[in-house]
Design a protein around this motif. Structure first.
Motif, short mmCIF file in Angstrom:
data_model
loop_
_atom_site.label_atom_id
_atom_site.label_comp_id
_atom_site.label_asym_id
_atom_site.label_seq_id
_atom_site.Cartn_x
_atom_site.Cartn_y
_atom_site.Cartn_z
N PRO A 243 43.59 34.01 41.17
CA PRO A 243 43.37 35.41 40.78
C PRO A 243 41.94 35.87 40.98
CG PRO A 243 44.72 34.32 39.15
CD PRO A 243 44.24 33.24 40.08
N ASN A 244 40.98 34.96 40.84
CA ASN A 244 39.58 35.32 41.07
C ASN A 244 39.23 35.35 42.55
OD1 ASN A 244 38.59 35.94 38.53
ND2 ASN A 244 37.97 33.85 38.06
N THR A 245 39.65 34.35 43.30
CA THR A 245 39.33 34.35 44.73
C THR A 245 40.03 35.50 45.45
OG1 THR A 245 41.11 32.76 45.18
CG2 THR A 245 38.92 31.86 44.77
N ALA A 246 41.21 35.88 44.96
CA ALA A 246 41.94 37.00 45.58
C ALA A 246 41.20 38.32 45.40
CB ALA A 246 43.35 37.09 45.00
N VAL A 247 40.59 38.51 44.23
CA VAL A 247 39.80 39.73 44.01
C VAL A 247 38.52 39.68 44.83
CG1 VAL A 247 38.53 41.08 42.30
CG2 VAL A 247 40.80 40.19 41.74
N GLY B 262 39.35 40.52 48.35
CA GLY B 262 39.93 41.84 48.57
C GLY B 262 41.44 41.85 48.68
N ASP B 263 42.09 40.70 48.47
CA ASP B 263 43.55 40.67 48.51
C ASP B 263 44.16 41.30 47.26
OD1 ASP B 263 43.53 39.29 50.96
OD2 ASP B 263 43.29 37.36 49.93
N GLU B 264 43.41 41.27 46.17
CA GLU B 264 43.79 41.96 44.94
C GLU B 264 42.62 42.85 44.53
OE1 GLU B 264 46.73 41.72 43.62
OE2 GLU B 264 47.55 39.74 44.07
N ASP B 265 42.93 43.95 43.85
CA ASP B 265 41.87 44.87 43.42
C ASP B 265 41.30 44.51 42.06
OD1 ASP B 265 42.29 46.67 45.68
OD2 ASP B 265 44.17 47.20 44.69
N VAL B 266 42.14 43.95 41.21
CA VAL B 266 41.80 43.73 39.80
C VAL B 266 42.46 42.42 39.36
CG1 VAL B 266 42.02 44.66 37.45
CG2 VAL B 266 41.82 46.22 39.39
N ASN B 267 41.87 41.75 38.37
CA ASN B 267 42.65 40.71 37.71
C ASN B 267 42.51 40.83 36.19
OD1 ASN B 267 40.49 38.92 36.73
ND2 ASN B 267 40.31 38.16 38.82
N VAL C 48 38.87 42.58 35.32
CA VAL C 48 37.83 42.14 36.24
C VAL C 48 38.03 42.74 37.63
CG1 VAL C 48 36.91 40.10 37.45
CG2 VAL C 48 37.42 39.99 35.01
N VAL C 49 36.92 43.17 38.24
CA VAL C 49 36.93 43.67 39.61
C VAL C 49 35.78 43.02 40.37
CG1 VAL C 49 37.91 45.90 38.91
CG2 VAL C 49 35.40 45.63 39.09
N LYS C 50 35.77 43.24 41.67
CA LYS C 50 34.63 42.77 42.45
C LYS C 50 33.47 43.74 42.23
CE LYS C 50 33.22 41.09 46.98
NZ LYS C 50 33.64 40.79 48.37
N GLU C 51 32.28 43.19 42.15
CA GLU C 51 31.09 44.01 41.94
C GLU C 51 31.04 45.14 42.97
OE1 GLU C 51 26.24 43.40 41.45
OE2 GLU C 51 27.53 41.73 42.05
N GLY C 52 30.79 46.35 42.48
CA GLY C 52 30.78 47.52 43.34
C GLY C 52 31.99 48.41 43.16
#
Length: 283
Positions: free
Chosen positions: A82-86, A89-94, A244-248
């Motif tokens: 779930p973290n590596t996917a976010v 960019g394969d997932e937007d949020v976890n 959680v999202v990717k920074e930005g």
């Protein structure tokens, strides 16, 4: 005949003039059709653990759909993908983890993930075994506690909050039984894997059990626990489960809409009525 040709020519000129005045390329609107342009649907992909995270997310799917957001939830059974996917960019949020785990994951994997909201926590509870009440706890009683560092410290804090022990000042969430400085009832501690504790309650006087494992074992925190972590406790505030999202992407409008929907009275009521205290809102 000549007069008929002149009349026909005038009629053609009149038709062309009318077409030009009305913009002849304008499509004719069908009865009942709307001139309002359709809003494009935005897909928001969320990675989540099945229970309770995906179940909580399901409560806001229709509300987000009304805002043009298609919430797509994929369930994962591990705490890495779930973290590596976010990150990739394969997932937007976890939605599956607490802040300390997220911080550790970022440090160890050079990822750039940030939390944008806290939604719930899963409180540790003290559950009866051979002893039915805290007041009846005998001298030398055996207490089952999780054997991982984080949850063991939480268990000791919870026992301290009930006046059963006193932990060295400053030990905080790094405390172990070696940090107990006052133990008036000479309590003994059995350190076991957290998932095993619900299965061995009859072998000890009390057991301190994580909310998710209590839920899976069919225990009700509201009905069965003798004491629970308070929402204002250090542990509850620290180990709240976060979005959680990717920074930005913190200010992404769809993400903000998701957070608003999750931090609502509707979701709070759902959590309180569904999980019987094993999961508690923290907003």
């Amino acid at each position: 005949m000549k007069k008929k040709l002149i009349a026909l020519s005038l009629a053609v000129v009149l038709v062309l003039a009318l077409a030009a005045c009305t913009g002849g390329t304008e499509p004719t609107q069908q009865p009942g059709a709307s001139n309002t342009p359709k809003t494009e649907t935005v897909k928001l992909k969320v990675a989540a653990s099945a229970t309770p995270h995906a179940e909580i997310l399901a409560q806001v799917k229709d509300e987000l759909a009304e805002q043009g957001i298609d919430l797509v939830v994929t369930e994962y059974g591990d705490y890495v993908i779930p973290n590596t996917a976010v990150e990739d960019g394969d997932e937007d949020v976890n939605y599956f983890q607490h802040q300390p785990y997220l911080d550790q994951f970022n440090a160890e994997n050079n990822t750039h993930l940030v939390s944008v909201a806290a939604i719930h926590y899963e409180p540790l509870g003290i559950y009866p075994g051979k002893t039915a009440a805290l007041a009846d706890l005998p001298d030398g009683a055996l207490i089952g506690v999780p054997n991982d560092a984080t949850n063991e410290a939480r268990a000791l804090q919870l026992l301290e909050a009930q006046g059963l022990i006193k932990v060295r000042e400053g030990a905080g969430l790094n405390a172990t039984p070696n940090d107990i400085v006052d133990n008036p009832r000479n309590l003994k501690f059995k350190e076991l894997e957290a998932a095993m504790l619900p299965n061995v309650t009859t072998e000890m006087d009390l057991a301190v059990i994580n909310g998710n494992y209590a839920l899976q074992a069919g225990f009700s925190s509201a009905k069965d626990a003798l004491a629970l972590e308070d929402a204002q406790s250090e542990a509850a505030q620290t180990f709240a489960n976060v979005i959680v999202v990717k920074e930005g992407n913190e200010n992404n409008e769809a993400v903000k809409a998701l957070v608003k929907a999750l931090q609502s009275d509707k979701v709070k009521d759902y959590i309180n009525s569904t999980y019987e205290g094993n999961v508690q809102p923290i907003f």
